[in-house]
Design an enzyme around this catalytic site. Structure first.
Site, PDB file in Angstrom:
ATOM      1  N   GLN A   1     -15.813  -5.205   6.758  1.00 17.45           N
ATOM      2  CA  GLN A   1     -16.497  -6.353   7.364  1.00 17.45           C
ATOM      3  C   GLN A   1     -18.007  -6.132   7.486  1.00 17.45           C
ATOM      4  O   GLN A   1     -18.730  -7.050   7.864  1.00 17.45           O
ATOM      5  CB  GLN A   1     -15.908  -6.660   8.752  1.00 17.45           C
ATOM      6  CG  GLN A   1     -14.482  -7.159   8.720  1.00 17.45           C
ATOM      7  CD  GLN A   1     -14.340  -8.573   8.131  1.00 17.45           C
ATOM      8  OE1 GLN A   1     -15.326  -9.262   7.851  1.00 17.45           O
ATOM      9  NE2 GLN A   1     -13.101  -8.983   7.918  1.00 17.45           N
TER      10      GLN A   1
ATOM     11  N   ALA B   1      -9.552  -3.896  -0.450  1.00 14.83           N
ATOM     12  CA  ALA B   1      -9.844  -2.864   0.549  1.00 14.83           C
ATOM     13  C   ALA B   1      -8.546  -2.198   0.996  1.00 14.83           C
ATOM     14  O   ALA B   1      -8.507  -0.991   1.231  1.00 14.83           O
ATOM     15  CB  ALA B   1     -10.576  -3.472   1.740  1.00 14.83           C
ATOM     16  N   THR B   2      -7.487  -2.967   1.074  1.00 11.00           N
ATOM     17  CA  THR B   2      -6.195  -2.393   1.485  1.00 11.00           C
ATOM     18  C   THR B   2      -5.798  -1.250   0.543  1.00 11.00           C
ATOM     19  O   THR B   2      -5.370  -0.180   0.991  1.00 11.00           O
ATOM     20  CB  THR B   2      -5.099  -3.490   1.496  1.00 11.00           C
ATOM     21  OG1 THR B   2      -5.501  -4.512   2.408  1.00 11.00           O
ATOM     22  CG2 THR B   2      -3.752  -2.933   1.903  1.00 11.00           C
TER      23      THR B   2
ATOM     24  N   THR C   1      -5.390  -1.026 -15.849  1.00 12.49           N
ATOM     25  CA  THR C   1      -6.448  -1.711 -16.592  1.00 12.49           C
ATOM     26  C   THR C   1      -7.378  -2.439 -15.630  1.00 12.49           C
ATOM     27  O   THR C   1      -6.923  -3.126 -14.719  1.00 12.49           O
ATOM     28  CB  THR C   1      -5.816  -2.713 -17.592  1.00 12.49           C
ATOM     29  OG1 THR C   1      -5.005  -1.952 -18.489  1.00 12.49           O
ATOM     30  CG2 THR C   1      -6.875  -3.479 -18.369  1.00 12.49           C
TER      31      THR C   1
ATOM     32  N   ASN D   1     -13.077  -6.372  12.603  1.00 20.26           N
ATOM     33  CA  ASN D   1     -12.900  -7.695  11.998  1.00 20.26           C
ATOM     34  C   ASN D   1     -12.681  -8.806  13.015  1.00 20.26           C
ATOM     35  O   ASN D   1     -12.956  -9.963  12.747  1.00 20.26           O
ATOM     36  CB  ASN D   1     -11.728  -7.663  11.002  1.00 20.26           C
ATOM     37  CG  ASN D   1     -10.517  -6.969  11.563  1.00 20.26           C
ATOM     38  OD1 ASN D   1     -10.578  -5.796  11.937  1.00 20.26           O
ATOM     39  ND2 ASN D   1      -9.408  -7.676  11.666  1.00 20.26           N
TER      40      ASN D   1
ATOM     41  N   CYS E   1      -4.203 -11.704   8.847  1.00 17.44           N
ATOM     42  CA  CYS E   1      -2.792 -11.344   8.682  1.00 17.44           C
ATOM     43  C   CYS E   1      -2.017 -11.509   9.980  1.00 17.44           C
ATOM     44  O   CYS E   1      -0.880 -11.942   9.993  1.00 17.44           O
ATOM     45  CB  CYS E   1      -2.634  -9.921   8.174  1.00 17.44           C
ATOM     46  SG  CYS E   1      -4.140  -9.028   8.030  1.00 17.44           S
TER      47      CYS E   1
ATOM     48  N   SER F   1     -14.706  -4.771   0.271  1.00 20.74           N
ATOM     49  CA  SER F   1     -13.946  -5.734  -0.513  1.00 20.74           C
ATOM     50  C   SER F   1     -14.828  -6.900  -0.938  1.00 20.74           C
ATOM     51  O   SER F   1     -15.620  -7.409  -0.133  1.00 20.74           O
ATOM     52  CB  SER F   1     -12.810  -6.241   0.375  1.00 20.74           C
ATOM     53  OG  SER F   1     -11.899  -7.006  -0.340  1.00 20.74           O
ATOM     54  N   ALA F   2     -14.663  -7.361  -2.183  1.00 21.31           N
ATOM     55  CA  ALA F   2     -15.542  -8.415  -2.709  1.00 21.31           C
ATOM     56  C   ALA F   2     -15.371  -9.747  -1.984  1.00 21.31           C
ATOM     57  O   ALA F   2     -16.333 -10.473  -1.771  1.00 21.31           O
ATOM     58  CB  ALA F   2     -15.262  -8.611  -4.202  1.00 21.31           C
ATOM     59  N   HIS F   3     -14.118 -10.051  -1.583  1.00 16.87           N
ATOM     60  CA  HIS F   3     -13.908 -11.418  -1.068  1.00 16.87           C
ATOM     61  C   HIS F   3     -14.453 -11.632   0.338  1.00 16.87           C
ATOM     62  O   HIS F   3     -14.430 -12.745   0.856  1.00 16.87           O
ATOM     63  CB  HIS F   3     -12.430 -11.823  -1.169  1.00 16.87           C
ATOM     64  CG  HIS F   3     -11.514 -11.246  -0.131  1.00 16.87           C
ATOM     65  ND1 HIS F   3     -11.140 -11.963   0.994  1.00 16.87           N
ATOM     66  CD2 HIS F   3     -10.898 -10.056  -0.042  1.00 16.87           C
ATOM     67  CE1 HIS F   3     -10.300 -11.222   1.710  1.00 16.87           C
ATOM     68  NE2 HIS F   3     -10.142 -10.061   1.104  1.00 16.87           N
TER      69      HIS F   3
HETATM   70  N1  PLP Z   1     -10.188  -3.896   6.668  1.00 16.49           N
HETATM   71  C1  PLP Z   1     -10.737  -4.864   7.395  1.00 16.49           C
HETATM   72  C2  PLP Z   1     -11.591  -4.507   8.567  1.00 16.49           C
HETATM   73  C3  PLP Z   1     -10.513  -6.200   7.074  1.00 16.49           C
HETATM   74  O1  PLP Z   1     -11.059  -7.173   7.807  1.00 16.49           O
HETATM   75  C4  PLP Z   1      -9.692  -6.502   5.953  1.00 16.49           C
HETATM   76  C5  PLP Z   1      -9.384  -7.890   5.605  1.00 16.49           C
HETATM   77  O2  PLP Z   1      -9.199  -8.733   6.450  1.00 16.49           O
HETATM   78  C6  PLP Z   1      -9.147  -5.449   5.210  1.00 16.49           C
HETATM   79  C7  PLP Z   1      -9.426  -4.158   5.597  1.00 16.49           C
HETATM   80  C8  PLP Z   1      -8.305  -5.700   4.006  1.00 16.49           C
HETATM   81  O3  PLP Z   1      -9.094  -6.200   2.960  1.00 16.49           O
HETATM   82  P1  PLP Z   1      -8.454  -6.739   1.607  1.00 16.49           P
HETATM   83  O4  PLP Z   1      -8.139  -8.180   1.866  1.00 16.49           O
HETATM   84  O5  PLP Z   1      -9.508  -6.571   0.562  1.00 16.49           O
HETATM   85  O6  PLP Z   1      -7.247  -5.929   1.338  1.00 16.49           O
END
Ligand code: PLP
Length: 379
Positions: free
Chosen positions: A179, A73-74, A238, A151, A324, A198-200
């Site tokens: 989220q 997502a970042t 890739t 989040n 983070c 984001s998948a994770h």
């Molecule tokens: N945006 C939000 C609201 C998130 O909670 C997070 C991850 O904690 C991110 C972006 C970043 O996601 P990724 O870990 O896939 O870069």
């Protein structure tokens, strides 16, 4: 070794066994490069990617052509914001003080290029007011950047109303839905021009994300990564086929059990919040706003600063903010933006529940929290 009870599903989620199983053949057996279309190995990989694109698109009610795979997502956030702003010589962005650092730092990096940024405040409940957005608009405002679900608190922004406002102002909206997607229904076309996830965060693998680009919006994004022109020239590199395959399977899974899981998690979370409410000086942050069903952010006022998460860490995996920022012992920018003072922000804990959270986990967590609070009060 007994692992702590995991209540940090907003930091990351475990991969589902069926996700791992689906990924495995794409490491060695079907190892082809999805861009190598002249022979079978490449075509098999390409097919798998396109099947996953369909599964991921379906989750947000989009078409496969509207989905770009990224590494996270970042990366999707950086691509959306920087890639769009690169179209303009002069620009102003409106965002919100409670956004994830991936958004705030991306916006901040643009100030070097002469781009100005307005960070809107939020109300006590964590929501941004539509009037604040209207008042911040300038003739050179090029982009609104407003998240769907926070989040740390789970607070949902009134994103449909915000999108309607953005459309009436003719300013594109980018929403970080990381989220929300997989947890609550998200219809991307009714939500934003650009949207990421984001998948994770939804039982898929780490290292793969998605950027949705609304086909009606005619948005041109300059790529951050130049190269072979993969992903419609928006993101070269890739493709990570195993991770993308896992993302697709996870997307299908969360879609299938979403409503059932929302109902179950609401009950489990209520059990947690009702028990927390019996403790002295506990406030649930954002409780007055619409929230994600599986998140509780609680302030334990009048405790010696910020030892609760540490004290509980061998028993309960929780965090004091986003994954983070919990490394640095700083008050959460989300909570302080909601008017919570520094000490209380430092004494706040995020509990985020998920697929494997049971009532009995919550009962054990409550016992542990009670003991830790008593210990801290007497220290
Ligand atoms: N945006 C939000 C609201 C998130 O909670 C997070 C991850 O904690 C991110 C972006 C970043 O996601 P990724 O870990 O896939 O870069």
């Amino acid at each position: 070794m007994q692992l702590p009870i995991y209540l940090d599903y907003n930091a990351t989620t475990p991969c589902l066994p069926e996700v791992v199983e689906a990924m495995i053949p794409y490491f060695a057996q079907h190892f082809g490069n999805a861009s190598s279309k002249n022979y079978l190995q490449g075509l098999v990989a390409e097919d798998a990617v396109e099947c996953a694109r369909e599964q991921v698109a379906t989750l947000v009610n989009a078409t496969p052509q509207e989905i770009i795979f990224t590494s996270s997502a970042t990366e999707a956030i950086n691509t959306a914001i920087k890639g769009y702003l690169n179209n303009f010589a002069e620009a102003h962005i409106i965002t919100v003080a409670t956004e994830h650092k991936a958004v705030l730092e991306t916006c901040a990096s643009l100030t070097d290029k002469g781009i100005t940024i307005t960070y809107l405040p939020v109300q006590e409940n964590g929501m941004v007011a539509l009037s604040a957005i209207k008042n911040a608009v300038r003739p050179i405002t090029r982009l609104l950047v407003i998240m769907l679900a926070n989040n740390e608190t789970g607070v949902l922004q009134p994103i449909k109303e915000i999108y309607q406002l953005a459309q009436s102002l003719r300013i594109p909206l980018f929403t970080d839905a990381t989220q929300a997607v997989g947890k609550i229904p998200v219809n991307a076309a009714e939500t934003a021009d650009l949207l990421c996830f984001s998948a994770h965060k939804m039982y898929g693998p780490k290292g793969v994300g998605a950027l949705y680009i609304n086909k009606k919006s005619a948005i041109h994004l300059h790529p951050l990564l130049h190269g072979g022109g993969h992903e419609r020239n928006v993101r070269s590199g890739t493709l990570n086929v195993p991770a993308i395959v896992g993302f697709g399977v996870a997307a299908e899974y969360v879609q299938q059990c979403m409503y059932e899981e929302i109902e179950r998690l609401l009950l489990v979370r209520n059990r947690l919040e009702q028990a927390l409410a019996t403790l002295p000086n506990v406030t649930i942050n954002g409780q007055q706003a619409p929230r994600l069903p599986h998140v509780t952010n609680a302030t334990f006022s009048a405790l010696p600063t910020s030892n609760l998460v540490k004290l509980l860490s061998t028993k309960v995996a929780i965090s004091s903010g986003s994954a983070c920022s919990s490394v640095v012992n700083q008050p959460s920018h989300v909570l302080t933006a909601m008017g919570i003072d520094t000490l209380d922000a430092l004494n706040s804990v995020r509990f985020s529940l998920g697929k494997y959270t049971t009532d009995s986990d919550i009962d054990s967590v409550i016992e542990e929290v009670k003991q830790a609070v008593t210990q801290l009060q007497s220290s």
